[in-house]
Design a protein around this motif. Structure first.
Motif, PDB file in Angstrom:
ATOM      1  N   SER A 152       1.224  -0.714   0.376  1.00 50.77           N
ATOM      2  CA  SER A 152       0.227  -0.635  -0.042  1.00 50.77           C
ATOM      3  C   SER A 152       0.684   1.454  -0.132  1.00 50.77           C
ATOM      4  O   SER A 152       0.801   2.218  -0.644  1.00 50.77           O
ATOM      5  N   ARG A 153       1.685   1.095   0.781  1.00 50.26           N
ATOM      6  CA  ARG A 153       2.691   2.336   0.994  1.00 50.26           C
ATOM      7  C   ARG A 153       3.226   3.210  -0.367  1.00 50.26           C
ATOM      8  O   ARG A 153       3.629   3.682  -1.160  1.00 50.26           O
ATOM      9  N   GLU A 154       3.647   1.715  -1.296  1.00 50.15           N
ATOM     10  CA  GLU A 154       4.927   1.768  -2.336  1.00 50.15           C
ATOM     11  C   GLU A 154       3.772   1.493  -3.494  1.00 50.15           C
ATOM     12  O   GLU A 154       3.892   3.287  -4.235  1.00 50.15           O
ATOM     13  N   ALA A 155       3.064   1.300  -3.473  1.00 56.36           N
ATOM     14  CA  ALA A 155       1.152   2.337  -5.138  1.00 56.36           C
ATOM     15  C   ALA A 155       1.343   3.701  -4.060  1.00 56.36           C
ATOM     16  O   ALA A 155       0.825   4.265  -4.918  1.00 56.36           O
ATOM     17  N   ALA A 156       1.030   4.255  -2.686  1.00 55.24           N
ATOM     18  CA  ALA A 156       1.196   5.662  -2.616  1.00 55.24           C
ATOM     19  C   ALA A 156       2.383   6.422  -3.018  1.00 55.24           C
ATOM     20  O   ALA A 156       1.892   7.505  -3.975  1.00 55.24           O
ATOM     21  N   ALA A 157       3.267   5.381  -2.640  1.00 60.02           N
ATOM     22  CA  ALA A 157       4.279   6.768  -3.433  1.00 60.02           C
ATOM     23  C   ALA A 157       4.712   6.678  -4.900  1.00 60.02           C
ATOM     24  O   ALA A 157       5.180   7.692  -5.184  1.00 60.02           O
ATOM     25  N   MET A 158       4.369   5.651  -5.271  1.00 54.04           N
ATOM     26  CA  MET A 158       4.147   5.795  -7.038  1.00 54.04           C
ATOM     27  C   MET A 158       3.302   6.830  -7.453  1.00 54.04           C
ATOM     28  O   MET A 158       3.369   7.558  -8.214  1.00 54.04           O
ATOM     29  N   THR A 159       2.032   6.383  -6.732  1.00 57.44           N
ATOM     30  CA  THR A 159       0.652   7.566  -7.394  1.00 57.44           C
ATOM     31  C   THR A 159       1.187   8.956  -6.994  1.00 57.44           C
ATOM     32  O   THR A 159       1.030  10.532  -7.845  1.00 57.44           O
ATOM     33  N   ALA A 160       1.808   9.835  -6.078  1.00 55.91           N
ATOM     34  CA  ALA A 160       2.594  10.508  -5.020  1.00 55.91           C
ATOM     35  C   ALA A 160       3.099  11.588  -6.125  1.00 55.91           C
ATOM     36  O   ALA A 160       3.472  12.612  -7.005  1.00 55.91           O
ATOM     37  N   ALA A 161       4.840  10.418  -6.713  1.00 54.18           N
ATOM     38  CA  ALA A 161       5.426  10.343  -7.731  1.00 54.18           C
ATOM     39  C   ALA A 161       4.726  11.120  -9.235  1.00 54.18           C
ATOM     40  O   ALA A 161       5.570  12.336  -9.650  1.00 54.18           O
ATOM     41  N   ALA A 162       4.057  10.337  -9.194  1.00 54.87           N
ATOM     42  CA  ALA A 162       3.488  10.657 -10.641  1.00 54.87           C
ATOM     43  C   ALA A 162       2.710  12.104 -10.882  1.00 54.87           C
ATOM     44  O   ALA A 162       2.697  12.795 -11.695  1.00 54.87           O
ATOM     45  N   ARG A 163       1.912  12.794  -9.678  1.00 54.60           N
ATOM     46  CA  ARG A 163       1.552  13.614  -9.259  1.00 54.60           C
ATOM     47  C   ARG A 163       2.574  14.852  -9.232  1.00 54.60           C
ATOM     48  O   ARG A 163       2.594  15.719 -10.238  1.00 54.60           O
ATOM     49  N   TRP A 164       3.573  14.474  -8.734  1.00 54.49           N
ATOM     50  CA  TRP A 164       4.998  15.570  -8.934  1.00 54.49           C
ATOM     51  C   TRP A 164       5.551  15.827  -9.886  1.00 54.49           C
ATOM     52  O   TRP A 164       6.071  16.927 -10.351  1.00 54.49           O
ATOM     53  N   ILE A 165       5.869  14.644 -10.931  1.00 60.43           N
ATOM     54  CA  ILE A 165       6.380  14.655 -12.460  1.00 60.43           C
ATOM     55  C   ILE A 165       5.441  15.538 -12.913  1.00 60.43           C
ATOM     56  O   ILE A 165       5.999  16.363 -13.924  1.00 60.43           O
ATOM     57  N   PHE A 166       4.297  15.418 -13.054  1.00 61.54           N
ATOM     58  CA  PHE A 166       3.464  16.148 -13.943  1.00 61.54           C
ATOM     59  C   PHE A 166       3.238  17.724 -13.877  1.00 61.54           C
ATOM     60  O   PHE A 166       2.941  18.617 -14.908  1.00 61.54           O
ATOM     61  N   THR A 167       3.162  17.733 -12.782  1.00 61.10           N
ATOM     62  CA  THR A 167       2.808  18.984 -12.671  1.00 61.10           C
ATOM     63  C   THR A 167       4.419  19.630 -12.770  1.00 61.10           C
ATOM     64  O   THR A 167       3.879  20.654 -13.181  1.00 61.10           O
ATOM     65  N   ALA A 168       5.706  19.703 -12.540  1.00 61.40           N
ATOM     66  CA  ALA A 168       6.350  20.260 -13.074  1.00 61.40           C
ATOM     67  C   ALA A 168       6.738  20.005 -13.960  1.00 61.40           C
ATOM     68  O   ALA A 168       7.065  21.162 -14.740  1.00 61.40           O
ATOM     69  N   ALA A 169       6.735  19.219 -15.381  1.00 58.06           N
ATOM     70  CA  ALA A 169       6.369  18.891 -16.267  1.00 58.06           C
ATOM     71  C   ALA A 169       6.161  19.574 -16.669  1.00 58.06           C
ATOM     72  O   ALA A 169       6.197  21.419 -17.938  1.00 58.06           O
ATOM     73  N   LEU A 170       4.315  20.367 -16.217  1.00 59.92           N
ATOM     74  CA  LEU A 170       3.712  22.003 -16.315  1.00 59.92           C
ATOM     75  C   LEU A 170       4.463  22.996 -16.403  1.00 59.92           C
ATOM     76  O   LEU A 170       3.626  23.976 -17.124  1.00 59.92           O
ATOM     77  N   GLY A 171       4.859  22.560 -15.030  1.00 58.39           N
ATOM     78  CA  GLY A 171       5.318  24.251 -15.099  1.00 58.39           C
ATOM     79  C   GLY A 171       6.329  25.021 -15.772  1.00 58.39           C
ATOM     80  O   GLY A 171       6.696  25.726 -15.591  1.00 58.39           O
ATOM     81  N   ARG A 172       6.731  23.498 -16.541  1.00 60.56           N
ATOM     82  CA  ARG A 172       8.172  24.247 -17.482  1.00 60.56           C
ATOM     83  C   ARG A 172       7.815  24.671 -18.904  1.00 60.56           C
ATOM     84  O   ARG A 172       7.619  22.993 -19.488  1.00 60.56           O
ATOM     85  N   ARG A 173       7.431  25.262 -19.088  1.00 56.34           N
ATOM     86  CA  ARG A 173       6.960  25.583 -20.542  1.00 56.34           C
ATOM     87  C   ARG A 173       7.657  26.202 -21.765  1.00 56.34           C
ATOM     88  O   ARG A 173       7.801  27.200 -22.103  1.00 56.34           O
ATOM     89  N   GLU A 174       8.715  25.159 -21.774  1.00 54.51           N
ATOM     90  CA  GLU A 174       9.620  24.733 -22.402  1.00 54.51           C
ATOM     91  C   GLU A 174      10.835  23.879 -23.371  1.00 54.51           C
ATOM     92  O   GLU A 174      10.324  23.121 -22.787  1.00 54.51           O
ATOM     93  N   THR A 175      11.169  23.965 -24.061  1.00 51.07           N
ATOM     94  CA  THR A 175      11.993  22.342 -24.388  1.00 51.07           C
ATOM     95  C   THR A 175      13.225  22.685 -23.739  1.00 51.07           C
ATOM     96  O   THR A 175      14.408  23.297 -24.048  1.00 51.07           O
TER      97      THR A 175
END
Length: 522
Positions: free
Chosen positions: A462-485
């Protein structure tokens, strides 16, 4: 985690993680005079990405011209988000540390003049030596003992709680400082509950208020046999690539960064190592990357004469650069008493926005481990003796009251459906990332649910599943925050690098995520 700990221990420094970074941190803290306990999800000596194969290293002699050239190349490749001073620190530290490894008995190759070639390590032999060094330093090692949550109070972090995977019992370690040397998230398709990179170190730290950085630079995929998970892709430099019909897609010469991803979107891709056309070349490849050949041999394939199907495995922060933000030279995080090393720590100061496998990552593990261990030992000497430590864990450890039981396997699969596809996370677009973020945001309440059973093993999953979910949210949030290549991050709507965005993106929060820019030190 409601169960009472059967094993309660005290130490100056607690190391969480038993890969190369954790081993070096433990040795460093003990060498600085601290009492040290190391806990690992697996077995110290076979944990981490280095363990099953070989790795290159950033071993350069103290030649100013050579080192300045290496620093300049890394600055450009990383999108000018790294710092020359930190790259030089790594070069200095690795040069000294590998001489130490040799003195401990590692058999480096030598040239015709007898000079040791310290630019490569074989994982099994290297980590066997590191376990012995850690043991000799007086470190107490708890194998098969994953940490699930940190302990914290108003003074910062002061220990952790976890379980023993073999008998299901719980443990608690109180310490003056903690080094997180596990935290990478590779989103693998199977293996939950084992020695798999699922990101729980990042989640544990974020729950205490630690900040993250560089999570947008987690776009790295690496080639693997379609029926395996090994991503030792350097061997494919000797390959001819073909499509389903046998038409040659490429043979020889450097591949473009997008070659395999673009080809796989069109259909199956196969490889054959036919360019290793002599027994001598084949023997060299087998010695250098023996683990690459294991799944092929099990499948009855001779990769030098028979083609085999390829895929790309997403490696998240493992081959990316994101992780816990570092606030000082000793790898301290933004939370007092908490230090980070290896994949748990952002590599931006050294790699900018482009990491990759091998040399930089292996060298970072050595250097950051030594610095974090030394810093944690110094902090522990000044830490208060009387503390009111409380467990800091949330999702997957201390479920929300009234929540429904969570199916960990189903949750992981739901996260992977958003994270793994090339169409979403490799060929990134704002629209695609927004849809993916909305999906994983909607899964976050489910991650806080009750485990389906009350067993310690289910608590770990359960902890591992929660961690993967959290990491995905951080990755997508940061990727949308960098509006460039920039470097390894791309966004279809913004194909150019924007000079105004030559900064880092700092994330904080678990339930609600905040994002802010941070200037790169001049």
């Amino acid at each position: 985690m409601q169960n009472e700990a059967r094993l309660r221990l005290q130490a100056d420094v607690l190391i969480i993680g038993g890969g190369p970074a954790g081993a070096w941190a433990a040795w460093s803290a003990a060498s600085a005079g601290a009492s040290v306990i190391l806990v690992d999800k697996g077995y110290l000596g076979s944990s981490g990405a280095t363990a099953p194969g070989g790795t290159n290293l950033l071993y350069l002699p103290p030649d100013a011209a050579l080192r300045d050239a290496a620093v300049s190349k890394r600055m450009e490749g990383g999108g000018f988000l790294s710092e020359p001073r930190w790259i030089h620190r790594v070069l200095d530290q690795v040069y000294d540390s590998l001489q130490l490894v040799e003195s401990w008995g590692y058999p480096f190759r030598r040239d015709e003049h007898g000079v040791p070639l310290r630019d490569h390590l074989q994982g099994p032999e290297y980590l066997k030596i590191m376990r012995k060094a850690v043991h000799r330093a007086g470190v107490r090692i708890l194998d098969q003992s994953p940490a699930l949550e940190l302990l914290a109070d108003e003074h910062g972090v002061g220990g952790a709680r976890g379980l023993n995977r073999l008998d299901g019992s719980h443990w608690e370690v109180r310490a003056g400082a903690v080094v997180l040397a596990t935290g990478g998230c590779a989103f693998l398709s199977k293996g939950l509950g084992c020695n798999v990179l699922t990101g729980e170190g990042l989640l544990m730290a974020a729950e205490t208020g630690a900040e993250l950085s560089g999570m947008e630079f987690s776009r790295a995929y690496a080639p693997s046999a379609a029926f395996g998970t090994n991503t030792r892709g350097r061997t494919l430099g000797w390959a001819t690539f073909t499509d389903e019909s046998g038409t040659v897609l490429q043979s020889g010469g450097p591949r473009s960064r997008d070659f395999l991803a673009e080809a796989l979107l069109k259909g199956p891709v196969y490889a054959m190592l036919d360019r290793a056309d002599t027994p001598e070349k084949r023997a060299i490849l087998r010695r250098a990357h023996a683990i690459f050949f294991l799944p092929l041999e099990r499948a009855g394939i001779d990769p030098f004469t028979q083609r085999f199907p390829l895929t790309l495995r997403y490696e998240g922060t493992l081959r990316g650069t994101g992780g816990l933000r570092l606030s000082s030279d000793d790898c301290a995080t933004s939370v007092p008493g908490l230090y980070a090393a290896g994949d748990a720590a952002t590599r931006e100061r050294v790699c900018g926005g482009l990491s990759g496998g091998g040399a930089f990552n292996a060298s970072w593990a050595i250097s950051s481990g030594i610095w974090a261990g030394r810093g944690a030992a110094a902090h522990a000497r000044e830490a208060p003796h009387e503390r009111r430590l409380r467990p800091a864990g949330g999702a997957g450890v201390r479920p929300v009251d009234g929540s429904r039981p969570v199916d960990s396997a189903a949750l992981v699969q739901a996260v992977q459906r958003q994270v793994l596809p090339l169409e979403i996370n490799y060929f990134r677009s704002e629209a695609g990332l927004r849809r993916a973020l909305a999906e994983v945001d909607a899964l976050w309440p489910e991650a806080g649910g009750q485990p389906q059973t009350g067993t310690p093993q289910q608590a770990l999953r359960s902890r591992e599943a929660a961690a993967m979910t959290a990491a995905a949210r951080w990755i997508f949030t940061a990727a949308l925050g960098r509006r460039e290549t920039r470097a390894s991050h791309t966004l279809a709507e913004y194909p150019a690098t924007d000079p105004a965005q030559q900064h880092r993106l700092i994330l904080s929060g678990v339930d609600r995520i905040a994002l802010r820019p941070e200037a790169v030190p001049a």
